[in-house]
Design an enzyme around this catalytic site. Structure first.
Site, PDB file in Angstrom:
ATOM      1  N   CYS A   2       0.815  -1.225   0.000  1.00 61.04           N
ATOM      2  CA  CYS A   2       0.000   0.000   0.000  1.00 61.04           C
ATOM      3  C   CYS A   2       0.849   1.276   0.000  1.00 61.04           C
ATOM      4  CB  CYS A   2      -0.882   0.043   1.229  1.00 61.04           C
ATOM      5  SG  CYS A   2      -1.850  -1.431   1.482  1.00 61.04           S
ATOM      6  N   ARG A  27       5.254  -0.284  -6.081  1.00 61.06           N
ATOM      7  CA  ARG A  27       5.229  -1.082  -4.854  1.00 61.06           C
ATOM      8  C   ARG A  27       4.211  -2.214  -4.918  1.00 61.06           C
ATOM      9  NH1 ARG A  27       7.354   2.165  -0.535  1.00 61.06           N
ATOM     10  NH2 ARG A  27       6.070   1.051   0.957  1.00 61.06           N
ATOM     11  N   TRP A  74      -3.139  -2.716  -1.337  1.00 58.68           N
ATOM     12  CA  TRP A  74      -2.753  -4.103  -1.633  1.00 58.68           C
ATOM     13  C   TRP A  74      -3.548  -4.927  -0.635  1.00 58.68           C
ATOM     14  CZ3 TRP A  74       0.090  -8.254   0.571  1.00 58.68           C
ATOM     15  CH2 TRP A  74       0.634  -9.161  -0.354  1.00 58.68           C
ATOM     16  N   GLY A 100      -0.790  -1.122   6.632  1.00 54.10           N
ATOM     17  CA  GLY A 100      -0.530  -1.984   7.789  1.00 54.10           C
ATOM     18  C   GLY A 100      -1.744  -2.853   8.092  1.00 54.10           C
ATOM     19  N   GLU A 482      18.616 -17.519  -6.191  1.00 55.69           N
ATOM     20  CA  GLU A 482      18.171 -16.195  -6.611  1.00 55.69           C
ATOM     21  C   GLU A 482      17.672 -16.236  -8.069  1.00 55.69           C
ATOM     22  OE1 GLU A 482      17.259 -13.583  -5.403  1.00 55.69           O
ATOM     23  OE2 GLU A 482      17.487 -12.049  -6.919  1.00 55.69           O
ATOM     24  N   LYS A 486      13.917 -15.242  -9.288  1.00 53.21           N
ATOM     25  CA  LYS A 486      13.641 -14.245 -10.330  1.00 53.21           C
ATOM     26  C   LYS A 486      12.721 -14.836 -11.386  1.00 53.21           C
ATOM     27  CE  LYS A 486      14.527 -11.301  -8.864  1.00 53.21           C
ATOM     28  NZ  LYS A 486      15.220 -10.997  -7.647  1.00 53.21           N
ATOM     29  N   GLU A 489       9.140 -15.333 -10.050  1.00 45.06           N
ATOM     30  CA  GLU A 489       8.473 -14.053  -9.773  1.00 45.06           C
ATOM     31  C   GLU A 489       7.917 -13.391 -11.023  1.00 45.06           C
ATOM     32  OE1 GLU A 489      10.250 -10.892  -6.827  1.00 45.06           O
ATOM     33  OE2 GLU A 489      11.843 -11.990  -7.814  1.00 45.06           O
ATOM     34  N   HIS A 505      19.673 -37.016  -4.214  1.00 46.45           N
ATOM     35  CA  HIS A 505      18.891 -37.281  -2.996  1.00 46.45           C
ATOM     36  C   HIS A 505      17.405 -36.991  -3.200  1.00 46.45           C
ATOM     37  CE1 HIS A 505      22.582 -38.039  -0.893  1.00 46.45           C
ATOM     38  NE2 HIS A 505      23.052 -36.896  -1.337  1.00 46.45           N
ATOM     39  N   LYS A 604       6.419  -4.382  -3.741  1.00 47.73           N
ATOM     40  CA  LYS A 604       7.839  -4.036  -3.662  1.00 47.73           C
ATOM     41  C   LYS A 604       8.348  -4.052  -2.227  1.00 47.73           C
ATOM     42  CE  LYS A 604      11.806  -2.760  -5.164  1.00 47.73           C
ATOM     43  NZ  LYS A 604      12.605  -3.895  -5.671  1.00 47.73           N
TER      44      LYS A 604
END
Ligand code: F6R
Length: 609
Positions: A2, A27, A74, A100, A482, A486, A489, A505, A604
């Site tokens: 938000c 964001r 959000w 929040g 990473e 990426k 995402e 394994h 974000k």
């Protein structure tokens, strides 16, 4: 996540609010809204979807307001609907926006319903608006009402309220969700991130935890958590005004990938000398802490966690200091043992990640000898709450998928290795070799970026795939993690990373021609081991894409496509090999047609739990 913008001025603030929201779009959000006060009238406009839909709705001359608040939401409590979008109102008089989560919203809702407040949304936020409205009945001012109300809120909030009976005032409160006051001339502003206000001011006051403030056109009155009136420092922002500009690139993410050589140069500048790391790069008194430190605990989330994982390999191998790495959301809810002379290191691009902040708070109460934040946002909560800090100089990162923040964090960690290693008997040879590697790093990254066209071609082969596996060994294992993060995402392709020694394994069972396997293969002492793992995949009909040092002698054939990565020293190889994986996920996402800069369901800055 938000975003909040607010303004109190003599001029019409509609465009200021909309521009502020646009600058916070990166964001992540799912709906947006504005409340305006004009000539004693309160008007609310909200839309599901992009800020563009909101600005189209406001795009006529009748949208006027000299005081206004705006929000990108959000969804957390309640679905993505216009009714759940902010601002929320109470008593046809107050309008409020909130970032929040109010954890005791159910109890508040029940109590307020008993007092005949009718709830129209499913949100926790509406309880804040009604609580303040109720308090206003017996308090003299809006400020007093907010000061009284916040005592009943459990959870996190950055909130702004306006009252049509007091049209030249905003009251704001911060606890667990950042807010920054922007100071103008004869007008003042509020936002959840200074980025939103850069077109109108560069002078900011960062509110502290527990602060409540009353903002008018010409005054700012701040009351701290203990109820005292306080003066807070006014900070001149150093963030570039046009940081939110794509500079000709198709996406922010691509721009940020290409910025990496420059921002790493920046991060190193003035901090690395031919003899080592300059004094106090990690904050005043850091040298004494590093002399004493025997154990390091690194805490972070997501991509920042991967930077921590990489740093563990470096800190133990190069500086000889014991290091553990943990995901913040796990650490904060478990009982852990603090080893003697332990330093807690938190890593965060934003410095506002709720789990990382909570983990730091817990660590500070648990007996760590000091805390260090590695962060990209000066003045952020994490930096302010830590004893020591190191600012990565990546500049504003707008793409939701972190790229340049990650590689600058890694550069910061190599400096930390040198700063600590100095006290732990690091040999001159090792020190010179790391220093030399750091000096070469920006140009190695420039060279590596020239792989972009080849990777663009290669991406075609991923467009119909649903799963993928990333493999690496040693300090390349976190880089494989990473790379997988990426890809999932931004392309929504399922991707997993394994330390390649783990293949036999379990994950070998997954290998077939439909599961591309991406391998990172620098020429290091683990190369022969990695080659055995590659053979294991080949023997099961797997198709591989190998990013390898030329001297590693991999050859392309019908089961393996090899891309040569410029030769680099071992210390910086994790940073260099990150680049092709970033480019791969970018080009795959382009082909898949996803929203590269704002991938679905992601935000974000994750300021709620
Ligand atoms: C992934 C990504 C996230 C963040 C994570 C922590 O591309 O950006 O995984 O790394 O949400 O954020 P910060 O670093 O701001 O604490």
């Amino acid at each position: 996540m938000c975003g909040i913008v607010g303004a109190v001025a003599e001029r019409n603030v509609v465009q200021i609010l909309l521009e502020g929201l646009r600058r916070l779009e990166y964001r992540g959000y799912d709906s947006a809204g504005v409340a305006l006060l004009n000539n004693g009238e309160l008007s609310i406009t909200r839309r599901v979807g992009k800020v563009k839909a909101l600005s189209d709705a406001l795009d006529d001359e009748s949208s006027l307001g000299t005081t206004g608040i705006a929000h990108t939401r959000w969804a957390t409590h309640g679905g993505v609907t216009e009714v759940n979008a902010h601002p929320h109102t109470s008593s046809e008089r107050f309008a409020l926006v909130h970032n929040g989560i109010i954890e005791n919203h159910k109890a508040l809702r029940d109590a307020l319903s008993d007092k005949d407040y009718a709830f129209v949304s499913d949100t926790d936020t509406e309880t804040i608006a009604h609580t303040i409205a109720e308090a206003r009945k017996h308090c003299d001012t809006l400020l007093e009402s907010v000061l009284q109300s916040v005592k009943s809120f459990h959870g996190a909030y950055g909130t702004v309220i306006i009252d049509k009976e007091d049209p030249n005032t905003m009251v704001v409160a911060r606890s667990g969700s950042p807010l920054v006051i922007g100071l103008g001339i004869g007008e003042n502003f509020i936002a959840s991130d200074q980025m939103a206000l850069l077109p109108v001011t560069r002078r900011f006051i960062f509110l502290e935890e527990g602060d409540v403030a009353e903002i008018t056109r010409t005054t700012v009155k701040i009351i701290d958590a203990s109820g005292e009136k306080v003066e807070r420092e006014v900070v001149e922002s150093s963030v570039e005004h046009d940081a939110g500009d794509k500079a000709g690139y198709r996406h922010y993410m691509l721009k940020e990938i290409y910025e990496q050589p420059a921002v790493i140069r920046n991060t190193l500048q003035g901090r690395v000398t031919p003899d080592g790391i300059s004094d106090d790069v990690f904050g005043e008194g850091s040298d004494e802490v590093f002399a004493k430190v025997e154990n390091i605990k690194i805490i972070a989330c997501g991509t920042s966690y991967h930077a921590g994982m990489t740093a563990k390999y470096w800190l133990e191998a190069y500086a000889g200091v014991c290091c553990d790495v943990e995901i913040a959301s796990e650490f904060r809810y478990r009982k852990s043992v603090v080893k003697p002379n332990s330093l807690i290191v938190t890593i965060s691009q934003s410095g506002e990640t709720a789990d990382t902040l909570a983990a730091l708070k817990l660590a500070k109460e648990s007996g760590y000898m000091s805390s260090l934040a590695i962060c990209n946002v000066d003045g952020s909560s994490l930096v302010r709450e830590s004893s020591l800090s190191f600012m990565t100089r990546a500049g504003a990162e707008i793409g939701v998928a972190s790229t340049k923040a990650f590689t600058t964090q890694l550069a910061g960690f190599l400096m930390l290795v040198l700063a600590i290693g100095k006290h732990k008997g690091m040999s001159d040879t090792l020190k010179s070799s790391i220093l030399q590697s750091l000096a070469e790093l920006p140009s190695k990254l420039e060279e590596t970026l020239t792989l972009a066209d080849d990777i663009d071609d290669l991406a075609e082969e991923f467009s119909d795939k649903h799963h993928s596996l990333f493999l690496g060994r040693g300090d390349q294992y976190p880089i494989a993690m990473e790379g997988a993060l990426k890809l999932k995402e931004i392309s929504y392709i399922h991707a997993e990373a394994y330390a390649s020694g783990e293949l036999k394994h379990g994950p070998l069972a997954l290998i077939d021609a439909e599961m591309p396997v991406i391998v990172v293969a620098p020429n290091n002492e683990l190369l022969e081991k990695l080659k055995s793992n590659v053979e294991e995949v080949r023997a099961r009909g797997g198709i591989m894409y190998v990013f390898a040092d030329k001297d590693a002698h991999f050859k392309s054939d019908e089961t393996m496509r090899v891309l040569d990565v410029p030769h680099c020293s071992e210390a910086i190889a994790p940073i260099v090999y990150t680049i092709p994986l970033q480019l791969l996920s970018y080009y795959v996402a382009l082909i898949k047609g996803t929203d590269v800069d704002q991938p679905r369901n992601l935000a974000k800055s994750v300021t709620v739990e």
